[in-house]
Structure formats: structure tokens, C-alpha cells
Design a protein around this motif. Sequence first.
Motif, PDB file in Angstrom:
ATOM      1  N   ASP A  67       0.826  -1.211   0.000  1.00 22.97           N
ATOM      2  CA  ASP A  67       0.000   0.000   0.000  1.00 22.97           C
ATOM      3  C   ASP A  67       0.860   1.261   0.000  1.00 22.97           C
ATOM      4  N   ALA A  68       1.984   1.216   0.724  1.00 14.54           N
ATOM      5  CA  ALA A  68       2.840   2.398   0.822  1.00 14.54           C
ATOM      6  C   ALA A  68       3.527   2.724  -0.501  1.00 14.54           C
ATOM      7  N   LEU A  69       3.884   1.690  -1.250  1.00 11.85           N
ATOM      8  CA  LEU A  69       4.616   1.892  -2.502  1.00 11.85           C
ATOM      9  C   LEU A  69       3.723   1.907  -3.736  1.00 11.85           C
ATOM     10  N   GLY A  70       2.512   1.388  -3.590  1.00  9.57           N
ATOM     11  CA  GLY A  70       1.611   1.347  -4.743  1.00  9.57           C
ATOM     12  C   GLY A  70       1.976   0.289  -5.759  1.00  9.57           C
ATOM     13  N   GLN A  71       2.722  -0.736  -5.328  1.00  6.22           N
ATOM     14  CA  GLN A  71       3.108  -1.840  -6.200  1.00  6.22           C
ATOM     15  C   GLN A  71       3.006  -3.148  -5.425  1.00  6.22           C
ATOM     16  N   PRO A  72       2.774  -4.282  -6.128  1.00  2.56           N
ATOM     17  CA  PRO A  72       2.779  -5.572  -5.431  1.00  2.56           C
ATOM     18  C   PRO A  72       4.122  -5.826  -4.747  1.00  2.56           C
ATOM     19  N   VAL A  73       4.074  -6.460  -3.581  1.00  3.83           N
ATOM     20  CA  VAL A  73       5.289  -6.829  -2.848  1.00  3.83           C
ATOM     21  C   VAL A  73       5.240  -8.336  -2.616  1.00  3.83           C
ATOM     22  N   LEU A  74       6.216  -9.039  -3.158  1.00  5.84           N
ATOM     23  CA  LEU A  74       6.274 -10.494  -3.064  1.00  5.84           C
ATOM     24  C   LEU A  74       7.237 -10.895  -1.958  1.00  5.84           C
ATOM     25  N   VAL A  75       6.814 -11.809  -1.080  1.00  9.86           N
ATOM     26  CA  VAL A  75       7.676 -12.331  -0.027  1.00  9.86           C
ATOM     27  C   VAL A  75       8.102 -13.737  -0.424  1.00  9.86           C
ATOM     28  N   VAL A  76       9.419 -13.943  -0.556  1.00  5.16           N
ATOM     29  CA  VAL A  76       9.965 -15.208  -1.038  1.00  5.16           C
ATOM     30  C   VAL A  76      10.919 -15.777   0.000  1.00  5.16           C
ATOM     31  N   ASN A  77      10.716 -17.037   0.388  1.00  6.36           N
ATOM     32  CA  ASN A  77      11.608 -17.707   1.335  1.00  6.36           C
ATOM     33  C   ASN A  77      12.737 -18.399   0.571  1.00  6.36           C
ATOM     34  N   ARG A  78      13.984 -18.088   0.955  1.00  2.00           N
ATOM     35  CA  ARG A  78      15.150 -18.746   0.365  1.00  2.00           C
ATOM     36  C   ARG A  78      16.087 -19.168   1.491  1.00  2.00           C
ATOM     37  N   PRO A  79      15.725 -20.233   2.218  1.00  2.00           N
ATOM     38  CA  PRO A  79      16.531 -20.665   3.362  1.00  2.00           C
ATOM     39  C   PRO A  79      17.743 -21.477   2.913  1.00  2.00           C
ATOM     40  N   GLY A  80      18.616 -21.741   3.876  1.00  2.23           N
ATOM     41  CA  GLY A  80      19.760 -22.605   3.625  1.00  2.23           C
ATOM     42  C   GLY A  80      21.073 -21.986   4.030  1.00  2.23           C
ATOM     43  N   ALA A  81      22.004 -22.865   4.464  1.00  2.00           N
ATOM     44  CA  ALA A  81      23.370 -22.461   4.829  1.00  2.00           C
ATOM     45  C   ALA A  81      23.375 -21.349   5.869  1.00  2.00           C
ATOM     46  N   GLY A  82      22.515 -21.491   6.876  1.00  2.00           N
ATOM     47  CA  GLY A  82      22.492 -20.495   7.945  1.00  2.00           C
ATOM     48  C   GLY A  82      22.128 -19.111   7.471  1.00  2.00           C
ATOM     49  N   SER A  83      21.199 -19.008   6.537  1.00  2.00           N
ATOM     50  CA  SER A  83      20.683 -17.773   5.939  1.00  2.00           C
ATOM     51  C   SER A  83      21.583 -17.217   4.838  1.00  2.00           C
ATOM     52  N   LEU A  84      22.693 -17.900   4.540  1.00  2.00           N
ATOM     53  CA  LEU A  84      23.648 -17.384   3.555  1.00  2.00           C
ATOM     54  C   LEU A  84      23.081 -17.403   2.143  1.00  2.00           C
ATOM     55  N   ILE A  85      22.315 -18.428   1.794  1.00  2.00           N
ATOM     56  CA  ILE A  85      21.802 -18.551   0.425  1.00  2.00           C
ATOM     57  C   ILE A  85      20.895 -17.377   0.077  1.00  2.00           C
ATOM     58  N   GLY A  86      19.934 -17.104   0.945  1.00  2.00           N
ATOM     59  CA  GLY A  86      19.024 -15.994   0.684  1.00  2.00           C
ATOM     60  C   GLY A  86      19.729 -14.650   0.719  1.00  2.00           C
ATOM     61  N   THR A  87      20.663 -14.502   1.656  1.00  2.00           N
ATOM     62  CA  THR A  87      21.391 -13.238   1.777  1.00  2.00           C
ATOM     63  C   THR A  87      22.212 -12.961   0.525  1.00  2.00           C
ATOM     64  N   GLN A  88      22.932 -13.949   0.043  1.00  2.00           N
ATOM     65  CA  GLN A  88      23.767 -13.743  -1.139  1.00  2.00           C
ATOM     66  C   GLN A  88      22.930 -13.524  -2.401  1.00  2.00           C
ATOM     67  N   SER A  89      21.729 -14.094  -2.444  1.00  2.00           N
ATOM     68  CA  SER A  89      20.875 -13.854  -3.609  1.00  2.00           C
ATOM     69  C   SER A  89      20.485 -12.385  -3.710  1.00  2.00           C
ATOM     70  N   VAL A  90      20.327 -11.734  -2.561  1.00  2.00           N
ATOM     71  CA  VAL A  90      20.015 -10.305  -2.563  1.00  2.00           C
ATOM     72  C   VAL A  90      21.264  -9.491  -2.901  1.00  2.00           C
ATOM     73  N   ILE A  91      22.389  -9.876  -2.341  1.00  2.00           N
ATOM     74  CA  ILE A  91      23.642  -9.163  -2.620  1.00  2.00           C
ATOM     75  C   ILE A  91      23.930  -9.144  -4.122  1.00  2.00           C
ATOM     76  N   ARG A  92      23.627 -10.257  -4.808  1.00  2.00           N
ATOM     77  CA  ARG A  92      23.903 -10.362  -6.245  1.00  2.00           C
ATOM     78  C   ARG A  92      22.827  -9.727  -7.116  1.00  2.00           C
ATOM     79  N   ALA A  93      21.715  -9.323  -6.512  1.00  2.00           N
ATOM     80  CA  ALA A  93      20.590  -8.770  -7.279  1.00  2.00           C
ATOM     81  C   ALA A  93      20.932  -7.374  -7.805  1.00  2.00           C
ATOM     82  N   PRO A  94      20.213  -6.917  -8.825  1.00  2.00           N
ATOM     83  CA  PRO A  94      20.426  -5.541  -9.310  1.00  2.00           C
ATOM     84  C   PRO A  94      20.231  -4.529  -8.189  1.00  2.00           C
ATOM     85  N   LYS A  95      20.995  -3.472  -8.240  1.00  2.00           N
ATOM     86  CA  LYS A  95      20.980  -2.455  -7.180  1.00  2.00           C
ATOM     87  C   LYS A  95      19.928  -1.391  -7.506  1.00  2.00           C
TER      88      LYS A  95
END
Length: 333
Positions: A67-95
Motif C-alpha cells: 500500500d505504501a509503494l503502490g506496487q505488489p510486494v512479493l515475499v519469497v523464502n530462500r533458506p539454507g546455509a544459515g541464511s547465507l543462500i538468501g542473503t547472497q541472492s540479494v547481494i547479487r541482485a540488481p541495485k
Amino acid sequence: MRNNNIHRLQRRVVNALLACAAVAGLGVSAPALAQPYPSKPVTIVVPYPPGGASDALARLLGDQLKDALGQPVLVVNRPGAGSLIGTQSVIRAPKDGYTLLFTGSALTIQAAVNKKFDVNLERDLAPISEMVRSTFLIATQTARPFKTVPELVKFAREHPKDLSFGTNGAGTTSFMIFEYLKSLTQVELLHVPYKGSAEAVAAVMAGDIQLVADPVYTLHKQVEAGNLRGLAVTGNKRSALLPNVPTVEEAGYPDFNITAWIGLLAPAGTPKPIVDRLGEAVMTIMKDPEVAKRSSALGFDPSGTTPDEFNRKLRTEQAMWTKLARDRNLQID
């Protein structure tokens, strides 16, 4: 021929000036006329499995941020390696602000104690806002002879290696709380890891171990029922749930302000206007009375900080855990 070239050049200059004037009239900068942020769905990556209070909070944030941004917001779970997998997927994402990281205190702890957790906060991530925090309670069985932290320390010195504490694993907030207490008091306490914090709490109540540290929200009813004794809370102020239990600082150990937190971050290099826009949105969301009520029901204390405030907290916490890991030789392979 030369005159024709001059005329063509003059026309190009005039057209460029007209274009700049038109852009200025629209209140936008000349380069590229990019679409305003956000112009497409935003993804929040949760580096933990679905279910549980943290995941519920992430979905609450997603609903509100939509509602605040006026766009859909998707919540995606990417568990594994003590949270490293999901964290690195964001680090590698476009800025570009369209992929965000929803994570917690394990980020700074793992970066300090886990060699395999290849994340550098300053290099890899841009803090947006701390959303919530949780104060921990250091507790023991009511039959134990110590009733305060100073009494606990005295008992531990008189009975070396006779006291044990249970946690949900090395490198967790509970584990670091006791390691920090050990570093301040120079007492020895034996660590007993369990598969989850509920097992550790049950072990204390059964008398198998002597100490546990868990969020006040999860322990206060056991204290009120007389099954556990609260020795101290780890934040810089008393908990409203257990107002008679002092802080560790009140017990005589300054600068003992340790809370678990959950916050939102973006890949490093995300434009500051986007980070500020998201930070302002999250702060507004966390101040909403209904959101605060729902967060509290999940066991969290709403905070909502600016990007700069969150950044300072992460840097301070990272330095503290790094020093503790070095001083006590804490490493998780």
C-alpha cells in the motif's frame, strides 16, 4: 556546403535546448527520463524457512509496503546455509530497490564467527530500517541459590565449571549473550546446544542445565507461573512484561545492551533516494498502531529506524561481535 553544415549544427543545438527546456518544465532531470521508483513489483527475500513469527512479520510488512509503494510486494523464502543462500541472492541482485533482504541479528553474528558466511556488511548491503527488536531474559530454575546476576557470578566463581547454559546452537543471540557475560565476568559456563530454544527452556525447568537466555516474550509466563526465575533482561531498559526484573546494566555490568533485531536491507550501491524512500515507508508502517499491536502479538517490540540509525547499529554490533569472537576464539566452521 560549409553553410549547410553550420545550419544543421545550429538546428541540433536549438532542438537540444528545446528538449532541455521541456524536461525542466516537467520537473525531471534530462538523463534517460527513467520511470519513478517503484514502477514494478518489489521482492522481499526471507533467508529462513516459511512459518514462525519472523516469517509472519515479513508477510505483515509485505502487505503494508504494498500500500505504501503502490506496487505488489512479493515475499519469497530462500533458506539454507544459515541464511547465507538468501542473503547472497540479494547481494547479487540488481541495485535498483526491487530485491530486498528481510533478516535478523544472525547477520552480524554469523559475519563475525562463521568463516563460511562470506558477507561483508559495508561492502555488500545497504541498511534500510530496523523494524523490530526483542529483549532477552536470562533465567534459571527457581530452586537455584542465585537470584541476581552478581549472585550468579559469585556462585560460578565458587563452583568452577559447575554451571551450564542451553541455547539453540552456537552463533545464536542466546549463545553470544552468555559468551559476552563470560567475557565481562571471567567466569566459566558450559555450553549445551539444543535443536531449538524450546528444548533449552525445558531442560532448565527439568534441572538438566542451570541457565537459559530467550526473548522475554517467550519466557515471561513461566516466570509469572513460578517455573523460572528471571535474573536480568539484556536491553537498556526493563521489560514491561517483567517490570520487577532488572537489566544486566542495573546489575553492575555497563554497556550490556543486547537485543535481537529484524530489519530490511538492500544490495549495496542501491541509490540513496530509493533507500531513503523505503526507510521512510518502513518507519511509517512500524508506527501504525495496528501494525505495532500485531508485531507485539508476535513477540516483537516495534522500532522503525532511519537508514543511518540502522547503519550505525549494525556497525557497532559487528565491531562488538568481532572483538568478542577474537577475544574468546569463537569460530564456527
